[in-house]
Design an enzyme around this catalytic site. Sequence first.
Site, PDB file in Angstrom:
ATOM      1  CE1 TYR A 107      -3.994  -2.122   4.737  1.00 62.52           C
ATOM      2  CE2 TYR A 107      -3.680   0.171   4.097  1.00 62.52           C
ATOM      3  CZ  TYR A 107      -3.838  -1.157   3.755  1.00 62.52           C
ATOM      4  OH  TYR A 107      -3.829  -1.520   2.432  1.00 62.52           O
TER       5      TYR A 107
ATOM      6  CB  THR B  95      -0.909   0.019   1.240  1.00 57.23           C
ATOM      7  OG1 THR B  95      -1.598   1.275   1.312  1.00 57.23           O
ATOM      8  CG2 THR B  95      -0.119  -0.151   2.529  1.00 57.23           C
TER       9      THR B  95
END
Length: 331
Positions: free
Chosen positions: A142, A117
């Site tokens: 995250y 990501t």
Amino acid sequence: MAVLVTGGGGYIGSHMVWALLDAGEDVVVIDRLSTGFRWAIAPEARFYEGDIADQALLATIFADNAIDAIIHFAGSIVVPDSVADPLGYYENNTVKSRSLIESAVKAGVPYFVFSSTAAVYGTPDVLEPVTETVPLRPESPYGSSKLMTEIMLRDTAAAHPFTYTALRYFNVAGADPKGRSGQSSALATHLIKVACATALGKRESMSVFGTDYPTPDGTCVRDYIHVWDLVQAHLKALQRMRAGGGSLAANCGYGHGFSVLEVLDTVKKVHGADFPVNFAGRRAGDPAMIVANPGLARKELNWEPEFDDLERIVRSALDWEDRLSRRNAVE
């Protein structure tokens, strides 16, 4: 040889399965179906229901199938949830990925493509497309959980006959051009998915989180990538490693971004009608702007995106959302 796709019943994973099959690959899927769907997995793929941390199940999969590559999508992806439950995210995204990597090494699987990501970057110091050389400063558990997995892959590749590619991207949207898959979870938080569902009356309204960011209209700016372009980049990464290419971490995006309000205006334009939008405060862990410079991926992977058009992305998402409504009505 076969490719193992983790999370193959999920949004991106199901598209990956179709892309591999279209390319003539033999495909195996593992998914515990916590957020994915059995019906979303192409029937030609061999399916094992279970957890990627179940090393006994993985050993069986590797024994039963001649797997030379893993494409790893399974994991949790909601930034605010990671802030509220960091240990849950480190367990699901980092600890379980470590177990999967260990299983791969034990089985002698040489190639690994990781769904990472752009959240590993946090908020860049300058408002321009980020390259892979900028400091990695995730602002949410995250992002940290994904960065930890990248570090494990790097160190594993240094110690074993193991090559990996980590692809960093942000907002994925749209649906399979052939209409075979799309974003299907009713609980999905992806902006374009939520906006399309609201436009079609499946949600009463939607919310914009934060209007005071240091961006032109005060809302977050992101680089939106069509899911089919993204899975093609994963396929290109696999082909590159099989041809002898070394380990790589690369951005996947289009190199330009859109604000939340610009995306909503586009959904309204393509749909042809307005829909209710509420405005709320910022969400924890959301950087103001992230746009990925995709130059390295384009060069190293020989990757040429086909769907770099926001209206086209939105149209495919709206079409899938409408198709999903009809499917659910039949069921």
